[in-house]
Design a protein around this motif. Structure first.
Motif, PDB file in Angstrom:
ATOM      1  N   ARG A 194       8.893  -8.354  14.835  1.00 35.66           N
ATOM      2  CA  ARG A 194       9.762  -9.529  14.955  1.00 35.66           C
ATOM      3  C   ARG A 194       9.994 -10.157  13.578  1.00 35.66           C
ATOM      4  O   ARG A 194       9.269  -9.895  12.622  1.00 35.66           O
ATOM      5  CB  ARG A 194       9.099 -10.560  15.879  1.00 35.66           C
ATOM      6  CG  ARG A 194       9.028 -10.082  17.328  1.00 35.66           C
ATOM      7  CD  ARG A 194      10.363 -10.308  18.017  1.00 35.66           C
ATOM      8  NE  ARG A 194      10.308 -10.005  19.422  1.00 35.66           N
ATOM      9  CZ  ARG A 194      11.088  -9.114  20.016  1.00 35.66           C
ATOM     10  NH1 ARG A 194      11.950  -8.415  19.320  1.00 35.66           N
ATOM     11  NH2 ARG A 194      11.010  -8.926  21.312  1.00 35.66           N
ATOM     12  N   ASN A 195      10.996 -11.046  13.529  1.00 36.58           N
ATOM     13  CA  ASN A 195      11.296 -11.862  12.328  1.00 36.58           C
ATOM     14  C   ASN A 195      11.609 -11.054  11.074  1.00 36.58           C
ATOM     15  O   ASN A 195      11.269 -11.459   9.970  1.00 36.58           O
ATOM     16  CB  ASN A 195      10.157 -12.857  12.059  1.00 36.58           C
ATOM     17  CG  ASN A 195      10.003 -13.823  13.226  1.00 36.58           C
ATOM     18  OD1 ASN A 195      10.999 -14.313  13.763  1.00 36.58           O
ATOM     19  ND2 ASN A 195       8.786 -14.056  13.659  1.00 36.58           N
ATOM     20  N   THR A 196      12.281  -9.919  11.259  1.00 37.28           N
ATOM     21  CA  THR A 196      12.631  -9.129  10.080  1.00 37.28           C
ATOM     22  C   THR A 196      13.965  -9.565   9.465  1.00 37.28           C
ATOM     23  O   THR A 196      14.301  -9.131   8.381  1.00 37.28           O
ATOM     24  CB  THR A 196      12.678  -7.622  10.408  1.00 37.28           C
ATOM     25  OG1 THR A 196      13.511  -7.433  11.557  1.00 37.28           O
ATOM     26  CG2 THR A 196      11.294  -7.078  10.699  1.00 37.28           C
ATOM     27  N   ALA A 203      14.939 -10.435   0.490  1.00 34.34           N
ATOM     28  CA  ALA A 203      14.764  -9.310  -0.449  1.00 34.34           C
ATOM     29  C   ALA A 203      15.493  -9.605  -1.758  1.00 34.34           C
ATOM     30  O   ALA A 203      16.607 -10.128  -1.758  1.00 34.34           O
ATOM     31  CB  ALA A 203      15.305  -8.027   0.165  1.00 34.34           C
ATOM     32  N   GLY A 204      14.820  -9.295  -2.864  1.00 35.27           N
ATOM     33  CA  GLY A 204      15.438  -9.512  -4.166  1.00 35.27           C
ATOM     34  C   GLY A 204      15.391 -10.947  -4.644  1.00 35.27           C
ATOM     35  O   GLY A 204      15.961 -11.300  -5.672  1.00 35.27           O
ATOM     36  N   ASP A 213       3.871  -8.473   3.778  1.00 39.24           N
ATOM     37  CA  ASP A 213       3.153  -7.713   4.825  1.00 39.24           C
ATOM     38  C   ASP A 213       4.139  -7.069   5.794  1.00 39.24           C
ATOM     39  O   ASP A 213       3.958  -5.926   6.217  1.00 39.24           O
ATOM     40  CB  ASP A 213       2.206  -8.627   5.605  1.00 39.24           C
ATOM     41  CG  ASP A 213       0.997  -9.028   4.772  1.00 39.24           C
ATOM     42  OD1 ASP A 213       0.808  -8.441   3.683  1.00 39.24           O
ATOM     43  OD2 ASP A 213       0.254  -9.941   5.192  1.00 39.24           O
ATOM     44  N   LEU A 214       5.176  -7.828   6.159  1.00 38.32           N
ATOM     45  CA  LEU A 214       6.177  -7.322   7.094  1.00 38.32           C
ATOM     46  C   LEU A 214       6.966  -6.174   6.455  1.00 38.32           C
ATOM     47  O   LEU A 214       7.277  -5.171   7.107  1.00 38.32           O
ATOM     48  CB  LEU A 214       7.132  -8.465   7.477  1.00 38.32           C
ATOM     49  CG  LEU A 214       7.949  -8.311   8.749  1.00 38.32           C
ATOM     50  CD1 LEU A 214       7.087  -7.891   9.923  1.00 38.32           C
ATOM     51  CD2 LEU A 214       8.683  -9.614   9.070  1.00 38.32           C
ATOM     52  N   TYR A 215       7.253  -6.322   5.156  1.00 33.55           N
ATOM     53  CA  TYR A 215       7.952  -5.245   4.446  1.00 33.55           C
ATOM     54  C   TYR A 215       7.092  -3.973   4.440  1.00 33.55           C
ATOM     55  O   TYR A 215       7.571  -2.875   4.717  1.00 33.55           O
ATOM     56  CB  TYR A 215       8.292  -5.663   3.009  1.00 33.55           C
ATOM     57  CG  TYR A 215       8.934  -4.533   2.232  1.00 33.55           C
ATOM     58  CD1 TYR A 215      10.263  -4.190   2.454  1.00 33.55           C
ATOM     59  CD2 TYR A 215       8.194  -3.754   1.334  1.00 33.55           C
ATOM     60  CE1 TYR A 215      10.854  -3.120   1.792  1.00 33.55           C
ATOM     61  CE2 TYR A 215       8.771  -2.687   0.671  1.00 33.55           C
ATOM     62  CZ  TYR A 215      10.098  -2.373   0.899  1.00 33.55           C
ATOM     63  OH  TYR A 215      10.674  -1.307   0.260  1.00 33.55           O
ATOM     64  N   GLN A 216       5.802  -4.158   4.152  1.00 36.24           N
ATOM     65  CA  GLN A 216       4.861  -3.020   4.137  1.00 36.24           C
ATOM     66  C   GLN A 216       4.838  -2.331   5.502  1.00 36.24           C
ATOM     67  O   GLN A 216       4.835  -1.104   5.596  1.00 36.24           O
ATOM     68  CB  GLN A 216       3.461  -3.538   3.779  1.00 36.24           C
ATOM     69  CG  GLN A 216       2.386  -2.464   3.708  1.00 36.24           C
ATOM     70  CD  GLN A 216       2.540  -1.577   2.478  1.00 36.24           C
ATOM     71  OE1 GLN A 216       2.951  -2.050   1.436  1.00 36.24           O
ATOM     72  NE2 GLN A 216       2.240  -0.295   2.620  1.00 36.24           N
ATOM     73  N   LEU A 244      17.496  -5.253   0.434  1.00 34.45           N
ATOM     74  CA  LEU A 244      16.329  -4.723   1.145  1.00 34.45           C
ATOM     75  C   LEU A 244      16.494  -3.224   1.425  1.00 34.45           C
ATOM     76  O   LEU A 244      15.563  -2.447   1.229  1.00 34.45           O
ATOM     77  CB  LEU A 244      16.090  -5.447   2.473  1.00 34.45           C
ATOM     78  CG  LEU A 244      14.767  -4.920   3.054  1.00 34.45           C
ATOM     79  CD1 LEU A 244      13.692  -5.966   3.026  1.00 34.45           C
ATOM     80  CD2 LEU A 244      14.919  -4.316   4.411  1.00 34.45           C
ATOM     81  N   ALA A 245      17.697  -2.811   1.855  1.00 32.13           N
ATOM     82  CA  ALA A 245      17.936  -1.390   2.141  1.00 32.13           C
ATOM     83  C   ALA A 245      17.716  -0.565   0.873  1.00 32.13           C
ATOM     84  O   ALA A 245      17.118   0.514   0.911  1.00 32.13           O
ATOM     85  CB  ALA A 245      19.348  -1.183   2.682  1.00 32.13           C
TER      86      ALA A 245
END
Length: 611
Positions: A194-196, A203-204, A213-216, A244-245
């Motif tokens: 959730r919450n992405t 990002a950036g 942590d969510l990115y990981q 982010l992509a």
């Protein structure tokens, strides 16, 4: 130790369900090294992975005595979604309906004598938290052996800590089985994160570290998908409009260069990394295919549907399981539209009635008849439950379509999504916003669809005022500005409304006459499908979707397999459209779609609210 089988050639099908099921088949035997009665120890994530892919009959037939949670009911952030905490107590046997129920054996958990003859197979994520739980478990062991399988790459520091704490030498093996995702359909995978949306937006920027942590978790999940499918991408492309992509694509590319485990034989697929931001329209639309419709109107979380509170629902149907791996009718009809579904359910009911007539109790004239009846009885009972379940779901969907005037609203949503007609759209929108029979969430969705299409040349302030007059609360109104900040014309890529020229000014009457009335609810095509079709034709521009490595451009131009990952989440509509693409397979190309989560309009707007 890394699995030897990881080096297998890519003769493995590009199928997420098969990948997870093959891991489960190996888990229940401890990869051939754990014979006898055993307990399967899972964590919050792997519980969802296993329960979506394996039926209770299958697991119980493999000498698994019970399924238990390693963290024994500690609350976990990933499980706080609706209907997700069905496994957050102590120990569970696998229940009749394909779910998991609490086992009476939990009373005995302190009585080590009763457990010590059992072996434990652990299937968990390689996190510091889980290693600590294992260290605690090994200090006071409940089982005679531990066979540990991690869902991703285990950092050497954590492996060392685990080895140092195994003073009794109870850990018989440590392996990596890359099942760090949930296979909803063969070609639709999710990480259930959730919450992405907040993660993708930050990002950036300096705020990115708040979401590290969510990115990981997303990076690990994507790596796991690639490894479980036993593919090494020959080229990676990403959405240019999304920082982010780009970051995710480059990180995966670096991992593939630096880690030997990604090496598989055969021509690799194209990995395409996208961001939900490029298409904020698809999650806002009403849905008309079975799986998507259930998620939009009732919620389909961890393959569970809550019908509690719906009129006339019997107690045993208040929470039901809908999973393709355990329900043949659902597997066959999950992508059927509402009309086809009604006919299929009627046929299901008719067939069942014919069958029960043949096995009528009054026709039992001999001992042999009775024996045959008793043999068939469990099957009849299970079929009866399945028929009741689908009839109940269909009934509730039909009621909601009627109560919310969804056919009328959906037709207008499709026009807002597919055609330029400002004068006509404003008139119809103002009428809908003033109509007391249109529900507040539907008014909000229509307002958002208008704002996205006419951001630059529409009268958004007037529409906002009409929304407030129509009963949309102030806190919901904030979403109009949030949406444009998240995915307005200045931030998203160019693909959402295509080239806005005279051809896109097709009005309602023309669309209907061209496509026929039956398609008026499904004329919208997600940006994802346009992107895939551009790849098939070799026409996806590098300016909008660059390669991480220019030298791979030749290889990646015409792939035969594509793995798509969408940060910020995917939808069942996109899943259905990808399935249709795979089934028609005119281009001989197979696509698997994975995402951070699977959104319906409610979850998408909840995440937007948090921005």
């Amino acid at each position: 130790s890394h699995q030897k089988s990881q080096k297998m050639a890519s003769s493995t099908p590009l199928d997420g369900t098969v990948a997870i099921q093959s891991y489960i088949n190996r888990l229940v035997t401890g990869d051939g090294r754990c014979r006898g009665m055993k307990v399967l120890l899972l964590d919050a994530s792997t519980t969802q992975t296993v329960s979506c892919a394996a039926s209770q009959t299958d697991i119980l037939s493999r000498e698994v005595y019970l399924v238990s949670r390693l963290d024994k009911g500690m609350k976990n952030a990933n499980l706080n979604g609706k209907g997700a905490n069905y496994l957050d107590q102590e120990e569970y046997e696998i229940a009749e309906n394909g779910g998991y129920r609490q086992s009476s054996t939990r009373k005995n958990r302190d009585n080590k004598q009763k457990m010590s003859h059992l072996k434990a197979v652990c299937f968990i994520r390689p996190t510091e938290h889980n290693i600590q739980l294992l260290i605690t478990e090994l200090a006071n062991p409940r089982f005679s052996e531990y066979h540990i399988f991690f869902t991703g790459v285990l950092p050497s520091g954590l492996l060392r800590r685990l080895a140092e704490s195994d003073s009794m030498e109870l850990v018989k093996q440590v392996q990596e089985f890359y099942g760090d995702f949930i296979a909803i359909n063969e070609d639709l995978l999710t990480l259930n994160c959730r919450n992405t949306l907040a993660m993708t937006m930050s990002a950036g920027t300096a705020w990115a570290r708040d979401h590290a942590d969510l990115y990981q978790r997303n990076r690990d999940g994507l790596a796991s998908v690639i490894l479980a499918l036993k593919r090494k991408p020959s080229a990676i492309r990403y959405q240019q409009s999304s920082p982010l992509a780009m970051q995710l694509a480059k990180d995966i590319s670096d991992s593939m260069c630096s880690d030997q485990i990604f090496h598989f034989r055969g021509k690799g697929p194209l990995l395409l990394v996208l961001d939900r931001m490029d298409d904020p329209v698809t999650p806002l639309l009403s849905q008309w295919t079975y799986q998507a419709m259930v998620h939009e109107l009732l919620g389909l979380n961890n393959n569970r549907v809550i019908l509690k509170g719906a009129p006339g629902i019997k107690k045993d149907l208040e929470e039901v399981v809908l999973t393709p791996s355990q329900d043949a009718f659902f597997k066959k009809n999950r992508h059927s539209n509402f009309g086809e579904l009604g006919e299929a359910i009627k046929k299901l009911l008719d067939d069942f009635q014919k069958q029960t007539k043949q096995t009528n109790v009054s026709n039992l004239n001999s001992i042999e008849d009775m024996q045959n009846f008793m043999e068939k009885f469990p099957q009849i009972k299970s079929q009866s439950y399945n028929v009741s379940k689908h009839v109940a779901i269909m009934g509730e969907l039909a009621r909601l379509v009627d109560v919310c005037s969804l056919m009328d609203i959906s037709q207008f949503e499709q026009e807002l999504a597919c055609a330029d007609d400002h004068g006509g759209h404003v008139r119809e929108l103002v009428e809908k916003l003033g109509n007391p029979n249109v529900q507040t969430p539907d008014k909000l969705r229509l307002g958002l669809l208008y704002a996205l299409r006419y951001e630059e040349d529409g009268n958004i302030n007037m529409i906002k005022k009409r929304m407030v007059d129509g009963g949309v609360p102030q806190e919901m109104m904030k979403l109009m500005d949030t949406m444009l900040r998240y995915a307005g014309v200045k931030v998203r890529g160019p693909g959402l409304y295509g080239q806005r020229d005279i051809m896109s000014k097709m009005t309602k009457s023309l669309l209907t006459s061209v496509q026929g009335v039956s398609n008026v609810y499904s004329q919208h095509v997600p940006v994802l499908i346009d992107t895939i079709n551009s790849i098939v034709k070799g026409k996806l521009r590098e300016s909008s979707h660059p390669f991480t490595d220019r030298s791979a451009a030749g290889v990646g131009a015409r792939p035969t397999e594509i793995i798509v990952f969408m940060a910020g989440g995917v939808t069942y509509e996109e899943g259905t459209k990808i399935n249709e693409f795979n089934e028609s397979n005119m281009a001989g190309i197979k696509v698997v779609l994975a995402g951070s989560t699977i959104h319906n309009s409610t979850s998408f707007l909840e995440e937007l609210k948090a921005l």
